[in-house]
Scaffold this active site. Sequence first.
Site, PDB file in Angstrom:
ATOM      1  N   ASP A  16       0.785  -1.985  -3.974  1.00 39.82           N
ATOM      2  CA  ASP A  16       1.678  -1.992  -2.806  1.00 39.82           C
ATOM      3  C   ASP A  16       3.125  -1.688  -3.161  1.00 39.82           C
ATOM      4  O   ASP A  16       4.058  -2.165  -2.510  1.00 39.82           O
ATOM      5  CB  ASP A  16       1.609  -3.348  -2.070  1.00 39.82           C
ATOM      6  CG  ASP A  16       0.195  -3.663  -1.616  1.00 39.82           C
ATOM      7  OD1 ASP A  16      -0.548  -2.708  -1.307  1.00 39.82           O
ATOM      8  OD2 ASP A  16      -0.159  -4.847  -1.578  1.00 39.82           O
ATOM      9  N   LYS A  19       3.333   3.643  -3.224  1.00 36.91           N
ATOM     10  CA  LYS A  19       2.764   4.884  -3.770  1.00 36.91           C
ATOM     11  C   LYS A  19       2.559   5.938  -2.678  1.00 36.91           C
ATOM     12  O   LYS A  19       2.886   7.109  -2.851  1.00 36.91           O
ATOM     13  CB  LYS A  19       1.417   4.580  -4.446  1.00 36.91           C
ATOM     14  CG  LYS A  19       1.530   3.634  -5.622  1.00 36.91           C
ATOM     15  CD  LYS A  19       0.180   3.268  -6.195  1.00 36.91           C
ATOM     16  CE  LYS A  19      -0.648   2.343  -5.344  1.00 36.91           C
ATOM     17  NZ  LYS A  19      -0.114   0.993  -5.163  1.00 36.91           N
ATOM     18  N   GLY A  43      -4.325   0.472   0.482  1.00 39.91           N
ATOM     19  CA  GLY A  43      -3.714   0.697   1.796  1.00 39.91           C
ATOM     20  C   GLY A  43      -2.377   1.350   1.520  1.00 39.91           C
ATOM     21  O   GLY A  43      -1.465   0.693   1.015  1.00 39.91           O
ATOM     22  N   HIS A  44      -2.279   2.642   1.729  1.00 43.39           N
ATOM     23  CA  HIS A  44      -1.073   3.396   1.397  1.00 43.39           C
ATOM     24  C   HIS A  44      -0.374   3.819   2.688  1.00 43.39           C
ATOM     25  O   HIS A  44      -0.918   4.592   3.477  1.00 43.39           O
ATOM     26  CB  HIS A  44      -1.431   4.619   0.536  1.00 43.39           C
ATOM     27  CG  HIS A  44      -1.986   4.251  -0.809  1.00 43.39           C
ATOM     28  ND1 HIS A  44      -2.368   5.174  -1.745  1.00 43.39           N
ATOM     29  CD2 HIS A  44      -2.202   3.035  -1.382  1.00 43.39           C
ATOM     30  CE1 HIS A  44      -2.793   4.557  -2.828  1.00 43.39           C
ATOM     31  NE2 HIS A  44      -2.720   3.249  -2.628  1.00 43.39           N
ATOM     32  N   GLN A 225      -3.867   0.661  -6.400  1.00 38.30           N
ATOM     33  CA  GLN A 225      -3.621  -0.655  -6.998  1.00 38.30           C
ATOM     34  C   GLN A 225      -2.437  -0.544  -7.980  1.00 38.30           C
ATOM     35  O   GLN A 225      -1.563   0.268  -7.765  1.00 38.30           O
ATOM     36  CB  GLN A 225      -4.890  -1.190  -7.701  1.00 38.30           C
ATOM     37  CG  GLN A 225      -6.011  -1.585  -6.753  1.00 38.30           C
ATOM     38  CD  GLN A 225      -6.794  -0.429  -6.177  1.00 38.30           C
ATOM     39  OE1 GLN A 225      -7.310   0.382  -6.904  1.00 38.30           O
ATOM     40  NE2 GLN A 225      -6.908  -0.363  -4.856  1.00 38.30           N
TER      41      GLN A 225
HETATM   42  P1  GDP Z   1       1.171   1.433  -1.590  1.00 43.29           P
HETATM   43  O1  GDP Z   1      -0.124   0.722  -1.488  1.00 43.29           O
HETATM   44  O2  GDP Z   1       1.715   1.438  -2.984  1.00 43.29           O
HETATM   45  O3  GDP Z   1       1.151   2.812  -1.006  1.00 43.29           O
HETATM   46  O4  GDP Z   1       2.222   0.582  -0.726  1.00 43.29           O
HETATM   47  P2  GDP Z   1       1.950  -0.100   0.722  1.00 43.29           P
HETATM   48  O5  GDP Z   1       1.957   0.950   1.747  1.00 43.29           O
HETATM   49  O6  GDP Z   1       0.778  -1.006   0.664  1.00 43.29           O
HETATM   50  O7  GDP Z   1       3.209  -1.046   0.820  1.00 43.29           O
HETATM   51  C1  GDP Z   1       4.503  -0.550   0.806  1.00 43.29           C
HETATM   52  C2  GDP Z   1       5.193  -1.001   2.091  1.00 43.29           C
HETATM   53  O8  GDP Z   1       6.586  -0.860   1.961  1.00 43.29           O
HETATM   54  C3  GDP Z   1       4.816  -0.164   3.289  1.00 43.29           C
HETATM   55  O9  GDP Z   1       4.858  -0.971   4.427  1.00 43.29           O
HETATM   56  C4  GDP Z   1       5.916   0.897   3.345  1.00 43.29           C
HETATM   57  O10 GDP Z   1       6.125   1.422   4.650  1.00 43.29           O
HETATM   58  C5  GDP Z   1       7.099   0.087   2.902  1.00 43.29           C
HETATM   59  N1  GDP Z   1       8.133   0.807   2.136  1.00 43.29           N
HETATM   60  C6  GDP Z   1       7.989   1.783   1.222  1.00 43.29           C
HETATM   61  N2  GDP Z   1       9.182   2.086   0.654  1.00 43.29           N
HETATM   62  C7  GDP Z   1      10.101   1.281   1.233  1.00 43.29           C
HETATM   63  C8  GDP Z   1      11.505   1.080   1.039  1.00 43.29           C
HETATM   64  O11 GDP Z   1      12.150   1.700   0.207  1.00 43.29           O
HETATM   65  N3  GDP Z   1      12.089   0.127   1.809  1.00 43.29           N
HETATM   66  C9  GDP Z   1      11.416  -0.604   2.734  1.00 43.29           C
HETATM   67  N4  GDP Z   1      12.086  -1.514   3.432  1.00 43.29           N
HETATM   68  N5  GDP Z   1      10.100  -0.450   2.928  1.00 43.29           N
HETATM   69  C10 GDP Z   1       9.441   0.472   2.178  1.00 43.29           C
HETATM   70  P1  IMO Z   2      -2.867  -0.465  -3.123  1.00 44.58           P
HETATM   71  O1  IMO Z   2      -3.478   0.839  -3.597  1.00 44.58           O
HETATM   72  C1  IMO Z   2      -2.544  -4.794  -3.683  1.00 44.58           C
HETATM   73  C2  IMO Z   2      -6.133  -6.869  -5.124  1.00 44.58           C
HETATM   74  C3  IMO Z   2      -6.840  -7.822  -4.157  1.00 44.58           C
HETATM   75  C4  IMO Z   2      -7.424  -8.807  -5.154  1.00 44.58           C
HETATM   76  C5  IMO Z   2      -7.819  -7.926  -6.332  1.00 44.58           C
HETATM   77  C6  IMO Z   2      -9.280  -7.520  -6.345  1.00 44.58           C
HETATM   78  O2  IMO Z   2      -2.618  -0.514  -1.674  1.00 44.58           O
HETATM   79  O3  IMO Z   2      -1.692  -0.819  -3.963  1.00 44.58           O
HETATM   80  P2  IMO Z   2     -10.731  -5.824  -4.887  1.00 44.58           P
HETATM   81  O4  IMO Z   2     -10.982  -5.775  -3.414  1.00 44.58           O
HETATM   82  O5  IMO Z   2     -10.115  -4.585  -5.453  1.00 44.58           O
HETATM   83  O6  IMO Z   2     -11.935  -6.264  -5.670  1.00 44.58           O
HETATM   84  O7  IMO Z   2      -9.660  -7.019  -5.059  1.00 44.58           O
HETATM   85  O8  IMO Z   2      -7.004  -6.771  -6.235  1.00 44.58           O
HETATM   86  N1  IMO Z   2      -5.936  -5.491  -4.597  1.00 44.58           N
HETATM   87  C7  IMO Z   2      -4.757  -5.003  -4.205  1.00 44.58           C
HETATM   88  N2  IMO Z   2      -3.545  -5.589  -4.090  1.00 44.58           N
HETATM   89  N3  IMO Z   2      -2.682  -3.480  -3.404  1.00 44.58           N
HETATM   90  C8  IMO Z   2      -3.885  -2.868  -3.530  1.00 44.58           C
HETATM   91  O9  IMO Z   2      -4.038  -1.541  -3.375  1.00 44.58           O
HETATM   92  C9  IMO Z   2      -4.993  -3.638  -3.914  1.00 44.58           C
HETATM   93  N4  IMO Z   2      -6.310  -3.372  -4.112  1.00 44.58           N
HETATM   94  C10 IMO Z   2      -6.869  -4.507  -4.534  1.00 44.58           C
HETATM   95  O10 IMO Z   2      -5.924  -8.423  -3.295  1.00 44.58           O
HETATM   96  O11 IMO Z   2      -6.425  -9.689  -5.613  1.00 44.58           O
HETATM   97 MG    MG Z   3      -1.004  -0.877  -0.452  1.00 44.13          MG
END
Ligand code: GDP
Ligand code: IMO
Ligand code: MG
Length: 425
Positions: A16, A19, A43-44, A225
């Site tokens: 999270d 990416k 979840g991207h 991840q």
């Molecule tokens: P990923 O799994 O690495 O793609 O990241 P996620 O989408 O799960 O989580 C990143 C969260 O931060 C999302 O809700 C994005 O919309 C938000 N986000 C990304 N970059 C920024 C930033 O620079 N500032 C803020 N406030 N939010 C951001």
């Molecule tokens: P992105 O790509 C954050 C965590 C779960 C749990 C552990 C194992 O959005 O960064 P799983 O379902 O993979 O067997 O769960 O890994 N986890 C993540 N945490 N971002 C993710 O993906 C994750 N994918 C799995 O919360 O602790």
């Molecule tokens: Mg994510």
Amino acid sequence: MTQGKVDALLGIVFGDEGKGKVVDCFTPKYDVVARFAGGPNAGHTIIFEGKKFVLRSIPSGIFDEGKLNIIGNGCVIAPDLFMAEAKELEAAGYDLKSRLHISKRAHLILPTHRVLDRAYEAAKGKNKVGTTGKGIGPTYSEKASRTGLRVGDILEGFDAKYQALKARHEQMLSDLHFTEYDITDEEKLWLEGVEYMRQFPLTDTEVEINQALREGKSVLAEGAQGTLLDIDHGTYPFVSSSNTVCGGVCTGLGVAPGTIGEVFGIFKAYSTRVGAGPFPVELFDETGDKIREIGHEYGAVTGRDRRCGWVDLVALKYAIMVNGVTQLIMMKGDVLDTFPTIKACVAYEKDGQQTTTMPYDTEGWRAVYEELPGWQTDLTQMTSEDAFPQAFKDYIKYLETELETPITIVSVGPDRAQTIERVKA
Ligand code: GDP
Ligand code: IMO
Ligand code: MG
């Protein structure tokens, strides 16, 4: 971007990191964008022009017409969830079938894998991993046990193979005394998803990627991840089940180590973790709550609260080492805009002992901090690093010095437009 090379963009903490946002920003520079590990546990989030998408299995390069997107052999895919995700994008006007190829070698997540995920978690009692419940662990276990089903299996004699594996899973569930489940509706959708997947090019993606590299094209490998959730290098057993590190790019796409170009390590200006497991920088006070609230730190897949803390230099140094990170990308600096002071974890401490290198087991260690001044300025409208307040520039410099790696991109908001490329010194 490096021509004829695979650049990797990797989450280097607990996932999270942002990416999806950065892959979307980078896509115009690349010819191919490929996911190499994980599945719908990811979840991207991508935000642009007032639109928001959360991608799970589909690469974040999908919005750029004319770019080839690949779900590589190292991924696991749930046909029902894939169908839902793809249909949402199609409804928004993106023609996926012309630009998304799926590896025949990627493994299929069955509905019964998801039930097994629940069953294994239930059996763990208080040692639960806190998985996303998407069947990731059971599917990768099955891959390693050499009993799994792959995408290529849907092309011929699929029904018999599916029924046989489902029966095996039912037996496993019965052995675990886990009988309270009903997959009737789920299975119907899942089988529809299998039909839907047949409309996509199901290919030998490793051949396509290597051909693209021979033609001098550029490939961006999108991590899922983060390093601390890697099956080998993460906080085992509280990890996911794939190799999320740079080595996973080679195995998960079928490319040789020598083809790897830049390795972008992405992290947030603070730390988060979702799910169970050790997290030495975790804040249990109002500071942690404030970071969660301002940063909207709630899981993109499960909606769970993300655990929050200050940036962790011990973890980052370890991740930079195992991935060979060449450039860092710092996200969400804006979330700390109102904090009078910022902290950085420089060591872990346990029983009077301190370490600055990642211990074998991070359980029971507490963070030792260095305190830095906050910038108390709104960063979100800034478009160049010249505008940054001095305290934010100092924070960036501090991290670069400690981590011995340049921070080349800084993100100051969730929108595609809020991304600042730094001028190289
Ligand atoms: P990923 O799994 O690495 O793609 O990241 P996620 O989408 O799960 O989580 C990143 C969260 O931060 C999302 O809700 C994005 O919309 C938000 N986000 C990304 N970059 C920024 C930033 O620079 N500032 C803020 N406030 N939010 C951001
Ligand atoms: P992105 O790509 C954050 C965590 C779960 C749990 C552990 C194992 O959005 O960064 P799983 O379902 O993979 O067997 O769960 O890994 N986890 C993540 N945490 N971002 C993710 O993906 C994750 N994918 C799995 O919360 O602790
Ligand atoms: Mg994510």
